[in-house]
Design a protein around this motif. Structure first.
Motif, short mmCIF file in Angstrom:
data_model
loop_
_atom_site.label_atom_id
_atom_site.label_comp_id
_atom_site.label_asym_id
_atom_site.label_seq_id
_atom_site.Cartn_x
_atom_site.Cartn_y
_atom_site.Cartn_z
N ASP A 282 37.77 32.22 40.24
CA ASP A 282 36.85 32.45 41.34
C ASP A 282 36.10 33.78 41.22
OD1 ASP A 282 37.26 30.10 42.79
OD2 ASP A 282 39.11 30.87 43.64
N SER A 283 36.48 34.61 40.29
CA SER A 283 35.84 35.92 40.15
C SER A 283 35.26 36.06 38.74
CB SER A 283 36.86 37.04 40.41
OG SER A 283 37.96 36.92 39.53
N PRO A 284 34.30 36.96 38.56
CA PRO A 284 33.70 37.13 37.23
C PRO A 284 34.73 37.60 36.21
CG PRO A 284 32.37 38.19 38.94
CD PRO A 284 33.66 37.81 39.58
N ARG B 237 35.28 40.15 33.48
CA ARG B 237 34.64 41.43 33.16
C ARG B 237 34.79 41.79 31.69
NH1 ARG B 237 33.13 43.17 37.96
NH2 ARG B 237 34.31 42.53 39.80
N GLY C 59 31.09 32.43 38.47
CA GLY C 59 30.59 33.79 38.32
C GLY C 59 30.11 33.97 36.89
#
Length: 230
Positions: free
Chosen positions: A128-130, A132, A148
């Protein structure tokens, strides 16, 4: 002068209640019988904990010390003996479970050990999150979906397809377990490297016309093709 009134004493209330007890009937050699008990407990851990157990010694001839040792051996297995039957009362000390009489047979339902729930491995991973820069996501069991972007220097490795609902700037390697039908999808192409089943293209090989737009990568035989998504 008033006569003294004796307080009325309440009688002790006695009520009967029946409990179903398990009857253990040991056989010689006792050590082998205890090993059978261990095997039963290992299949159903905790099954006898808190359950009343009666020790029937009518088929064996044990001394008082042997009975004491047997009771202690069962207690070490979390089996508490409620009473003993089928032996001479003189062989039981005051610290032993009481001698019981008058027990009647009762049917006992066979209890199968609980089978652990088998959870199949998931065939997809949702992030659910990028992802990095510097992160490495490895999921060899199926597809990877990123809600993302994937930063420069990041890495996605999947046994199935890869879906990126953002900008793909890092490295994406799909079908790493020999899945030649896997694909790579992204909303915006800026990847450093794309690979499917070992076949790859670096950033220098990706046509400039396909950058900064939604694309998919797939294998066509032994050649990776990158096409725009309409």
């Amino acid at each position: 002068m008033d006569a003294a009134v004796e307080p009325t004493r309440q009688l002790v209330r006695l009520r009967g209640r029946s409990y179903l007890a398990f009857v253990f009937s040991p056989v010689v050699p006792i050590m082998e019988w205890l090993e059978d008990i261990d095997a039963t407990v290992s299949r159903s851990p905790g099954f006898f904990v808190g359950k009343p157990v009666v020790l029937d010694l009518s088929t064996v001839d044990l001394s008082g010390s042997a009975i004491t040792h047997l009771v202690m051996s069962l207690e070490k297995r979390s089996i508490r003996v409620l009473g003993i039957e089928g032996c001479d009362a003189a062989r039981l000390t005051v610290n032993m479970p009481p001698l019981l009489t008058g027990g009647r047979h009762a049917p006992v339902q066979q209890v199968e050990p609980e089978k652990p729930e088998v959870k199949l491995p998931p065939n997809s991973l949702l992030l659910d999150s990028p992802v990095r820069s510097g992160q490495s996501i490895v999921f060899p069991d199926g597809d990877v979906t990123v809600v993302g972007s994937v930063g420069s220097g990041a890495e996605i490795v999947a046994g199935g397809s890869i879906h990126v609902y953002g900008t793909l700037r890092g490295r994406a390697m799909a079908g790493v377990n020999g899945n030649s039908t896997a694909r790579i999808y992204c909303h915006r192409m800026e990847a450093e490297l794309l690979a499917i089943d070992g076949y790859y293209q670096t950033a220098e090989e990706i046509p400039e016309a396909l950058r900064d737009r939604p694309v998919q990568a797939l294998l066509d035989g032994n050649v990776m093709r990158i096409t725009p998504l309409s």
